[in-house]
Design an enzyme around this catalytic site. Structure first.
Site, PDB file in Angstrom:
ATOM      1  N   LYS A 206       3.719   1.736  -3.032  1.00 59.12           N
ATOM      2  CA  LYS A 206       4.909   0.874  -3.002  1.00 59.12           C
ATOM      3  C   LYS A 206       5.970   1.553  -2.109  1.00 59.12           C
ATOM      4  O   LYS A 206       5.647   2.530  -1.435  1.00 59.12           O
ATOM      5  CB  LYS A 206       5.432   0.651  -4.415  1.00 59.12           C
ATOM      6  CG  LYS A 206       4.367   0.540  -5.485  1.00 59.12           C
ATOM      7  CD  LYS A 206       3.415  -0.637  -5.349  1.00 59.12           C
ATOM      8  CE  LYS A 206       2.429  -0.647  -6.512  1.00 59.12           C
ATOM      9  NZ  LYS A 206       1.384  -1.631  -6.428  1.00 59.12           N
TER      10      LYS A 206
HETATM   11  C1  LIG Z   1       0.642  -1.598  -8.003  1.00 59.95           C
HETATM   12  C2  LIG Z   1       0.720  -2.768  -8.861  1.00 59.95           C
HETATM   13  C3  LIG Z   1       0.672  -2.666 -10.269  1.00 59.95           C
HETATM   14  C4  LIG Z   1       0.366  -1.367 -10.976  1.00 59.95           C
HETATM   15  O1  LIG Z   1       1.344  -0.390 -10.738  1.00 59.95           O
HETATM   16  P1  LIG Z   1       1.087   1.103 -11.273  1.00 59.95           P
HETATM   17  O2  LIG Z   1       2.441   1.738 -11.188  1.00 59.95           O
HETATM   18  O3  LIG Z   1       0.105   1.731 -10.332  1.00 59.95           O
HETATM   19  O4  LIG Z   1       0.594   1.013 -12.656  1.00 59.95           O
HETATM   20  C5  LIG Z   1       0.827  -3.812 -11.018  1.00 59.95           C
HETATM   21  N1  LIG Z   1       1.036  -5.006 -10.432  1.00 59.95           N
HETATM   22  C6  LIG Z   1       1.086  -5.148  -9.099  1.00 59.95           C
HETATM   23  C7  LIG Z   1       1.340  -6.502  -8.510  1.00 59.95           C
HETATM   24  C8  LIG Z   1       0.916  -4.034  -8.259  1.00 59.95           C
HETATM   25  O5  LIG Z   1       0.940  -4.192  -6.934  1.00 59.95           O
END
Ligand SMILES: *Cc1c(COP(=O)(O)O)cnc(C)c1O
Length: 379
Positions: A182
């Site tokens: 992210k």
């Molecule tokens: C990355 C992601 C998650 C999970 O995030 P984590 O912090 O890795 O648990 C959940 N939903 C979406 C849409 C994502 O892109």
């Protein structure tokens, strides 16, 4: 030939110093830096409360727990999302119900959700996919007057804006990710933001074994003896102070990250929009996406399949990625394998994500553009 990665976190000496300061302080578990990060994050997204946790997956899980979602309840989710969006529904014993997405944005809309709402629908997990804000107002109007919670999966959306407000402002419940894929990263990490004070207090307990007083608060009382109570079955979903120290620095850099990503995407759009057989993700005029993922979709006029396109790009040292996955096509959700989700299937099979990262050079952007254009001209 130098490889161009699809993503690279923007971390520097400032983050390293902040992490080192947390280590030197001797307090490395959840403590004052987590509290500080929560305050700043809540302010930056316009939420009344923020509760830091270990990931967005655990944030989504606790969101469903605090809302009382459980067995017998249906939760509407997009199949077109990272699989955690669906997994958390299983964690609480509820039933995932897949809705299709708008092929232009990869997001759920009130029109794609309406056909799958039933008497048992208790929640909708509204994903702001790839950082593109979903139409929250539209979905709110769909569920108005009904006992249906909107839990926003804002994993990708830190720094995105809609109607001049940050995503998350005034949200009933939103979950965020600080994974390095992210923008803002703490290694692993997540956050829940929300308006209700009673839910925020319960979330603080749930992330820490159901304890009525946090370990950090007990420590701060010095020699006074405080016997904590365990009010309900909780979890260990805490963030550490080392992670929060990094997050505080990253949060200050977030506006610059978004600006840079938007500049890169603007160049991609100018060079690629209008190529036969290729369309780019659509951003409505009232939105300002952070472009956590910038995806393009290929159709039958494009001379190569999506996978051939990915292979050719990889051969040129460009790490593009397949588009967003579809949970219903994975073995874990085989029972939903023939669900009727045409836009989801089209997107997962025919889209790909192009490299966008803060430190990307003009030469690298130009190389991606030149290569994609040349693939479009083959065949
Ligand atoms: C990355 C992601 C998650 C999970 O995030 P984590 O912090 O890795 O648990 C959940 N939903 C979406 C849409 C994502 O892109």
């Amino acid at each position: 030939m130098e490889t161009i990665p699809v993503m690279k976190p923007w971390l520097g000496d400032e983050e390293a110093e902040a992490a080192a300061a947390a280590v030197r302080s001797g307090w490395v578990a959840q403590g004052p830096r987590v509290g500080h990060f929560e305050t700043e994050f809540a302010e930056s997204v316009g939420a009344s409360h923020a509760v830091a946790v270990s990931s967005c997956t655990t944030a989504l899980h606790l969101g469903l727990v605090v809302a009382g979602i459980g067995p017998g309840d249906e939760v509407v989710v997009p199949s077109l999302s990272f699989v955690a969006t669906t997994n958390v529904v299983r964690y609480v014993g509820a039933t995932p119900v897949f809705a299709d997405v708008d092929v232009r944005t990869a997001n759920l809309t009130q029109d794609t959700i309406a056909p799958v709402i039933t008497d048992r629908t208790r929640a909708i997990i509204l994903v702001h996919q790839g950082g593109m804000p979903a139409d929250l107002a539209g979905v709110r109007s769909l569920v108005a007057g009904r006992d249906i919670l909107i839990l926003e999966d804002a994993a990708c959306a830190a720094g995105s804006r809609a109607d001049n407000h940050p995503v998350g402002s005034g949200s009933d419940l939103a979950a965020w990710s600080f994974h390095p894929r992210k923008l803002l990263t703490t290694g692993e990490g997540g956050m829940v933001t929300l308006e209700r004070a009673d839910w925020a207090a319960r979330l603080r307990r749930l992330r820490e074994h159901g304890m009525d007083v946090s370990a950090a608060d007990r420590h701060a009382q010095g020699n006074k003896v405080i016997l904590e109570k365990y009010l309900e079955v909780g979890f260990n979903y805490r963030m550490t102070d080392v992670q929060a120290a990094i997050g505080i620095v990253q949060l200050r850099k977030l506006p610059q990250m978004v600006d840079r990503r938007r500049e890169i995407v603007q160049q991609y759009r100018e060079a690629l929009d209008g190529l036969a057989g290729l369309t780019t993700v659509v951003e409505a005029d009232n939105l300002r996406a952070n472009y956590q993922s910038f995806w393009v979709k290929l159709d039958e006029r494009w001379p190569l399949s999506r996978n051939e396109t990915l292979e050719r790009l990889a051969a040129q040292g460009i790490q593009a990625r397949r588009g967003i996955m579809a949970a219903h096509l994975e073995p874990a959700y085989a029972e939903f394998g023939d669900a009727d989700l045409p836009a989801t299937v089209d997107l997962t099979n025919n889209s790909l994500i192009l490299p966008v990262f803060h430190q990307m050079t003009a030469d690298q952007i130009e190389r991606v553009i030149r290569t994609v254009r040349s693939l479009g001209a083959t065949g």
